[in-house]
Enzyme design. Structure first.
Site, mmCIF file in Angstrom:
data_model
loop_
_atom_site.group_PDB
_atom_site.id
_atom_site.type_symbol
_atom_site.label_atom_id
_atom_site.label_comp_id
_atom_site.label_asym_id
_atom_site.label_seq_id
_atom_site.Cartn_x
_atom_site.Cartn_y
_atom_site.Cartn_z
ATOM 1 N N SER A 74 41.855 -14.519 -8.195
ATOM 2 C CA SER A 74 41.533 -13.130 -8.532
ATOM 3 C C SER A 74 40.015 -12.976 -8.631
ATOM 4 C CB SER A 74 42.132 -12.760 -9.893
ATOM 5 O OG SER A 74 41.527 -11.588 -10.399
ATOM 6 N N TYR B 192 43.262 -14.441 -18.611
ATOM 7 C CA TYR B 192 43.549 -14.262 -17.181
ATOM 8 C C TYR B 192 42.359 -14.716 -16.338
ATOM 9 C CZ TYR B 192 44.962 -11.929 -12.834
ATOM 10 O OH TYR B 192 45.307 -11.657 -11.534
HETATM 11 P P1 NDP Z 1 53.583 -8.671 -9.844
HETATM 12 O O1 NDP Z 1 53.636 -8.664 -11.333
HETATM 13 O O2 NDP Z 1 53.900 -7.440 -9.096
HETATM 14 O O3 NDP Z 1 54.528 -9.859 -9.288
HETATM 15 C C1 NDP Z 1 54.476 -11.122 -9.861
HETATM 16 C C2 NDP Z 1 55.489 -12.028 -9.206
HETATM 17 O O4 NDP Z 1 55.400 -13.327 -9.812
HETATM 18 C C3 NDP Z 1 56.923 -11.572 -9.388
HETATM 19 O O5 NDP Z 1 57.657 -11.907 -8.236
HETATM 20 C C4 NDP Z 1 57.416 -12.406 -10.577
HETATM 21 O O6 NDP Z 1 58.822 -12.643 -10.569
HETATM 22 C C5 NDP Z 1 56.690 -13.708 -10.294
HETATM 23 N N1 NDP Z 1 56.536 -14.545 -11.469
HETATM 24 C C6 NDP Z 1 55.933 -14.264 -12.643
HETATM 25 N N2 NDP Z 1 56.004 -15.301 -13.466
HETATM 26 C C7 NDP Z 1 56.667 -16.287 -12.811
HETATM 27 C C8 NDP Z 1 57.064 -17.602 -13.134
HETATM 28 N N3 NDP Z 1 56.802 -18.142 -14.325
HETATM 29 N N4 NDP Z 1 57.723 -18.323 -12.203
HETATM 30 C C9 NDP Z 1 58.021 -17.796 -10.995
HETATM 31 N N5 NDP Z 1 57.681 -16.557 -10.629
HETATM 32 C C10 NDP Z 1 57.022 -15.804 -11.531
HETATM 33 O O7 NDP Z 1 52.128 -9.210 -9.498
HETATM 34 P P2 NDP Z 1 51.197 -9.056 -8.195
HETATM 35 O O8 NDP Z 1 52.007 -9.030 -6.964
HETATM 36 O O9 NDP Z 1 50.224 -7.990 -8.457
HETATM 37 O O10 NDP Z 1 50.407 -10.439 -8.308
HETATM 38 C C11 NDP Z 1 50.651 -11.570 -7.482
HETATM 39 C C12 NDP Z 1 49.491 -12.532 -7.672
HETATM 40 O O11 NDP Z 1 48.281 -11.872 -7.302
HETATM 41 C C13 NDP Z 1 49.298 -13.001 -9.114
HETATM 42 O O12 NDP Z 1 48.927 -14.356 -9.122
HETATM 43 C C14 NDP Z 1 48.162 -12.126 -9.608
HETATM 44 O O13 NDP Z 1 47.460 -12.726 -10.655
HETATM 45 C C15 NDP Z 1 47.332 -12.003 -8.344
HETATM 46 N N6 NDP Z 1 46.417 -10.875 -8.319
HETATM 47 C C16 NDP Z 1 46.869 -9.577 -8.431
HETATM 48 C C17 NDP Z 1 45.971 -8.530 -8.402
HETATM 49 C C18 NDP Z 1 46.387 -7.112 -8.521
HETATM 50 O O14 NDP Z 1 45.510 -6.247 -8.681
HETATM 51 N N7 NDP Z 1 47.668 -6.762 -8.425
HETATM 52 C C19 NDP Z 1 44.522 -8.780 -8.270
HETATM 53 C C20 NDP Z 1 44.157 -10.164 -8.144
HETATM 54 C C21 NDP Z 1 45.085 -11.153 -8.163
HETATM 55 P P3 NDP Z 1 59.790 -11.869 -11.607
HETATM 56 O O15 NDP Z 1 59.644 -10.426 -11.293
HETATM 57 O O16 NDP Z 1 61.152 -12.379 -11.339
HETATM 58 O O17 NDP Z 1 59.255 -12.220 -12.985
#
Ligand code: NDP
Length: 236
Positions: free
Chosen positions: A133, A146
């Site tokens: 990020s 974070y």
């Molecule tokens: P979302 O919250 O939309 O999705 C997160 C995903 O991760 C979901 O599929 C969730 O599954 C899964 N997840 C969470 N915890 C676990 C776990 N312990 N084990 C397995 N799966 C897990 O997030 P984003 O799509 O926005 O983010 C994806 C990545 O991108 C993250 O690493 C985030 O930090 C990074 N990111 C996002 C940004 C943004 O602005 N959106 C900016 C920069 C980085 P479930 O729903 O089943 O819990």
């Protein structure tokens, strides 16, 4: 057939990566923590491209579950450590348990999956992409845990790239800025509008745009140890 395993593929950026790599001809395996309905929708979108898809319920912070997940995956060529969680609040109010929760998913999860993937990739080579990020590069006020976890992931990416290059395994990261997903749903419209004012390209990114950067790193055979920014120019 080559398989790409994406963690956290049930929605958001992870889902877009699943579909993007499915279109490139990979068989897709992805994990999610609890949202079964969302996972089913990702599976449907993957199969729509003609690729094979498997959804696995696995908490990436749990060593046993990660081991089980990898034992069911064959032909692994690509791992995308995308699963991540965020948290918002002041340092002085943050319980230790909250700090540890973020690190256990965002850092330990990536470590556990990388370790398991390397065991499968040794000898045939492969590619790992971590989803870091922008805040891991710059730090964000009220997002200390974070930011620190994503900075750790960037350090891990660089170290792993050096260590695993002789084994033919490339390790890179994408570093997204503000991407329109459920993760940012806690921000009000006003807060998002204010943030967007600081983005030179004048808008949030889409999950598909973040996925395109992952695809670039998967396909770039001479790139390793790179942190690719996808932030609309917010940090250059
Ligand atoms: P979302 O919250 O939309 O999705 C997160 C995903 O991760 C979901 O599929 C969730 O599954 C899964 N997840 C969470 N915890 C676990 C776990 N312990 N084990 C397995 N799966 C897990 O997030 P984003 O799509 O926005 O983010 C994806 C990545 O991108 C993250 O690493 C985030 O930090 C990074 N990111 C996002 C940004 C943004 O602005 N959106 C900016 C920069 C980085 P479930 O729903 O089943 O819990």
């Amino acid at each position: 057939m080559s398989t790409a395993l994406i963690t956290g593929g049930s929605r958001g950026i992870g889902r877009a990566i699943c579909v993007c790599l499915a279109k490139e001809g990979y068989d897709i395996a992805f994990c999610y923590r609890k949202e079964e309905k969302e996972a089913e929708e990702t599976l449907r979108l993957i199969r729509e491209t003609g690729a094979g898809g498997t959804a696995i319920r696995c908490d990436v912070s749990d060593e046993r579950q990660v081991k089980e997940m990898f034992s069911s995956v064959y032909g692994l060529e690509v791992l995308v450590n995308n699963a991540g969680i965020s948290s918002y609040g002041l340092i002085q109010d943050m319980p230790l348990s909250e700090w540890e929760r973020l690190f256990s998913v965002n850092v330990t999860g990536a470590f556990l999956c990388t370790r398991a993937a390397v065991a499968k990739m040794r000898g045939r080579g492969g590619c790992i992409v971590n989803v870091a990020s922008m805040w891991g590069e710059t730090g964000a006020s009220c997002e200390a845990a974070y930011s620190a976890s994503k900075a750790a992931l960037i350090g891990f990416t660089k170290a792993a790239a050096k260590e695993l290059a002789p084994s033919g395994i490339r390790v890179n990261a994408v570093s997204p800025g503000m991407i329109e997903t459920q993760m940012n749903a806690r921000f009000s419209e006003e807060e998002i509008a204010e943030f967007v004012q600081g983005i030179p390209l004048g808008r949030q990114g889409t999950p598909e745009e973040a996925a395109e950067a992952v695809r670039f790193l998967v396909q770039s055979r001479y790139v390793t140890g790179e942190i690719l920014r996808v932030n609309g120019g917010t940090v250059v």
